[in-house]
Design a protein around this motif. Structure first.
Motif: not given
Length: 360
Positions: A240-257
């Motif tokens: 149950f509850f599909p989980a997605r794991y991602g790297a965390g960055l500050p909000q509105n970070s220029a490196y997210t994309k």
């Protein structure tokens, strides 16, 4: 930047940015394998579920009542005696269910059709039982005490918990699903007696699971790592509850994309699959054969038969004692007076010279 098994959730996205998920997983429940010898005494009962056993008993009782009704109708309409004896109906039907015959047979068509239908029912049930019995004795299957979250909530033998202040505690606490709400309430109740159910250390939960009587709710990725080296652990069937794991960055970070594009290229090039096969822990082979083979049965495998025989002997001795007590203390019937006998000549009489009978 944070690289960790950090689950992407709607609430967390309001405070930080996440890259494209680098791993997808599901949530499950980990628990210790139950001892197979603990339930061996129920081997010959567990072949059928309790619902099947209950309906077989109801069919036996209902068939006995119907058989008595058919017998009574035959007695009233056709005014015949010595038909199929009514009070033996139960034992006749039980004998047919145990693949035994009977001496007396119904004389009319209604009784014969009823008995024929019961014979067909008995043949199918006996064949099904025999087939499942062979499978149970030759193939050992580890059966979890519960397979779903709903079953876990309804049982009382296991406590359960998860990581405190994690995505799972948020899920259970804020959900309107009755099962999830019950899990949250029970975990809070378990916490009063055992704070380990909400420990933030995964190794604490693992040790608690190995002690028995405890189930741990977390992601399958962690469980697969533990299952690779622990043959005494297992997971339930429900995911149950599909989980997605991602790297965390500050909000509105220029490196997210930038990082998201790189992670997508890893998926598109198939590198993620290669890395999983190369580095993901593989399940070690536990003790036991990989193929089904004939094996000699041990006393533990057949102990339920001896228990059944012992119960039968005990009941028979109880009936025997009751019959002896009844035969000793039952009131004895009064003996009827002897029938009057005809007067017979007294042999003590003798004859004198005048040929007259005189008393001696």
């Amino acid at each position: 930047m944070t690289m960790a098994p950090l689950t992407i959730s709607k609430i967390r996205e309001t405070a930080m940015d996440f890259t494209y998920p680098f791993y997808h997983d599901f949530t499950s429940v980990l628990l210790k394998r139950p001892d197979p010898n603990a339930s061996k005494w129920r081997t010959y009962i567990d072949i059928f579920r309790w619902e099947v056993l209950m309906f077989i008993g109801l069919a036996l009782l209902g068939g006995s009542v119907l058989g008595i009704a058919i017998d009574l109708v035959e007695r009233v309409i056709f005014r015949k005696r010595n038909l199929w004896i009514s009070f033996n109906r139960f034992w006749v039907l039980l004998g047919a269910l145990l693949q035994q015959g009977c001496r007396s047979m119904p004389k009319r068509g209604s009784g014969r059709m009823f008995l024929s239908a019961w014979w067909l029912f008995s043949i199918v049930m006996a064949a099904t039982y025999s087939g499942n019995l062979i499978a149970f004795l030759t193939v050992t299957k580890d059966k979890a005490p519960f397979d779903t979250l709903e079953d876990m909530v309804q049982q009382d033998d296991y406590t359960y918990g998860t990581i405190d202040e994690s995505v799972w505690t948020t899920l259970f606490a804020g959900s309107h699903t009755p099962t999830y709400k019950a899990i949250h309430e029970n975990i809070q109740r378990f916490k009063v007696e055992d704070p380990r159910v909400l420990s933030t250390d995964t190794n604490t939960h693992l040790q608690h699971v190995k002690e028995g009587g405890y189930a741990y709710i977390a992601d399958m990725g962690l469980f697969q790592y533990w299952l690779a080296t622990n043959c005494d652990l297992m997971v339930i069937k429900e995911k149950f509850f599909p989980a997605r794991y991602g790297a965390g960055l500050p909000q509105n970070s220029a490196y997210t994309k930038l990082f998201s594009d790189q992670i997508m290229k890893i998926y598109e090039n198939g590198l993620m699959g290669v890395w999983v096969k190369r580095w993901w822990p593989k399940r070690s082979f536990c003790a036991g054969s990989l193929t089904t083979e004939a094996r000699a049965l041990h006393l533990m495998d057949t102990q339920s038969v001896f228990y059944l025989a012992g119960v039968g002997f005990g009941i028979s001795f109880a009936f025997l004692a009751a019959e002896l007590v009844y035969s000793v203390f039952r009131p004895k019937p009064s003996e009827p007076p002897p029938p009057p006998q005809a007067d017979k000549p007294d042999k003590s009489l003798r004859r004198d010279d005048s040929d007259e009978y005189l008393t001696s």
